[in-house]
Design an enzyme around this catalytic site. Sequence first.
Site, short mmCIF file in Angstrom:
data_model
loop_
_atom_site.label_atom_id
_atom_site.label_comp_id
_atom_site.label_asym_id
_atom_site.label_seq_id
_atom_site.Cartn_x
_atom_site.Cartn_y
_atom_site.Cartn_z
CG ASN A 1 -10.79 0.56 -11.28
OD1 ASN A 1 -11.97 0.29 -11.05
ND2 ASN A 1 -9.86 0.56 -10.34
CB ALA B 1 -9.93 -10.69 -5.13
CE LYS C 1 -15.14 0.06 -10.16
NZ LYS C 1 -14.35 0.64 -9.12
CG ASN D 1 -12.69 3.96 -9.22
OD1 ASN D 1 -13.26 3.23 -10.01
ND2 ASN D 1 -12.39 3.56 -7.99
CG ASN E 1 -8.94 4.96 -7.20
OD1 ASN E 1 -9.74 4.91 -6.27
ND2 ASN E 1 -8.83 4.01 -8.08
CG ASN F 1 -9.77 3.78 0.13
OD1 ASN F 1 -8.76 4.26 -0.38
ND2 ASN F 1 -10.40 2.73 -0.36
CB SER G 1 -6.36 0.00 -7.29
OG SER G 1 -7.22 0.99 -7.81
#
Length: 293
Positions: free
Chosen positions: A94, A120, A175, A179, A183, A193, A245
């Site tokens: 990221n 994942a 992206k 983020n 984030n 989220n 994350s």
Amino acid sequence: MAQVVILGQGAIGSMLAFECQQQNLAHRILPHNQWKPMRVQDGERSIDIVNSSRQDISQPTMILVPLKAHAIADALAMHKHRWPASTPVVLMNNGMGVAEQVLANWPEMPLVAVITRRGARKTTSTSTELTGKGLSIGGNISASPQQSQLVKDLLNVLLAPFEWHTHIQQAQWDKLAINAIINPLTAKYNISNGELLAAHYTPEIRALCEEISAVITACGFIANPAVLFQQVTDVAKATAVNYSSMHQDVHFNRPTEINYINGHIVRCGQRTSTPTPLNAKLISEILAGTQRR
Ligand code: KPL
């Protein structure tokens, strides 16, 4: 016969090892510390990951680096003597700024960037659950056309659906912008989220969309605050029950990727004389949060 090296044993590293096993591709995981046996759950299927030292990986086709941004330079320094210098290295982190950092240390390293929406997640320290086969996008940074082709051919098999973009930096900015909002805000307010969709967060999200879009535009890429706001809303809806994350990193008191996400925006803002007070404030809040918890 293709050979793949995977640095690290995180959730994405385990997913990649699983895919190599499915495709019968020679592969080796080089863990940060001690190798731990791993199990990957894909729907009904549960597969043990094999890390056989008997597999020949002396001439790897590519090195996959599914590590957090801040861990990459150290991992490359530790392991890069194990493969020929001409082997393409695939960064999957990221945020942005890692490629510049790596090339400052090793200017000849052939780098490729990959952004993946594969899902994942670690369910225990030794098991990973695969949660979705979203699109992955790759693009060249400093590899030759021939090295890029080798990576492209293998990732078409390992990460399908996979697309190759000639302007990967635009996709990286797209992206990063999402983020840079979801984030840190989910980490700061300790929310999922989906909770970010509540109306009282909207003014802060809209103001960040303005500031981030101005920086991206000043750097010569395409961004629009209204489009970004819609994308943030869509991702927050699509991942509503997830914790980002960065939320998880702050929660478990691990280093975050803030310096490579909002930090990259602030650095680009400085270079282009574009003010970034909101991003700078978020960085201080997240750094203070990781120290407090
Ligand atoms: O990429 C993500 C992350 O958590 O790092 C998002 C898209 C925000 C999903 O949680």
